[in-house]
Write a protein that holds these residues in place. Structure first.
Motif: not given
Length: 78
Positions: A54, A76-77
């Motif tokens: 991430l 976040h990805s």
């Protein structure tokens, strides 16, 4: 994600910690996790997040009913 002391009564929880957690959760967008900085800086958490792949961005959020902006980390990805 947030942590702290709560008032537990009748299977429910109340208090400042619960209010912050709810507002931080509400700040998250799709495919995102938002945690307060104390969660992110807890032992082992940053390493676990790094291993997950991430990406992180730090900011200070103005939260309804909270006097000072809350430092948070958005995960976040990639």
């Amino acid at each position: 994600i947030h942590h702290g002391p709560v008032i537990a009564r009748g299977g429910d929880v109340f208090g400042h910690t619960v209010n912050i957690a709810a507002r931080v959760q509400g700040a998250a967008e799709g495919d995102e996790i938002v945690c307060t900085t104390p969660i992110f800086t807890a032992p082992g958490v940053a390493e676990m997040i790094k291993e997950s792949g991430l990406t992180c961005s730090e900011e200070r959020l103005a939260l309804k009913g909270i006097d000072e902006p809350m430092p948070v980390v958005r995960l976040h990805s990639p």
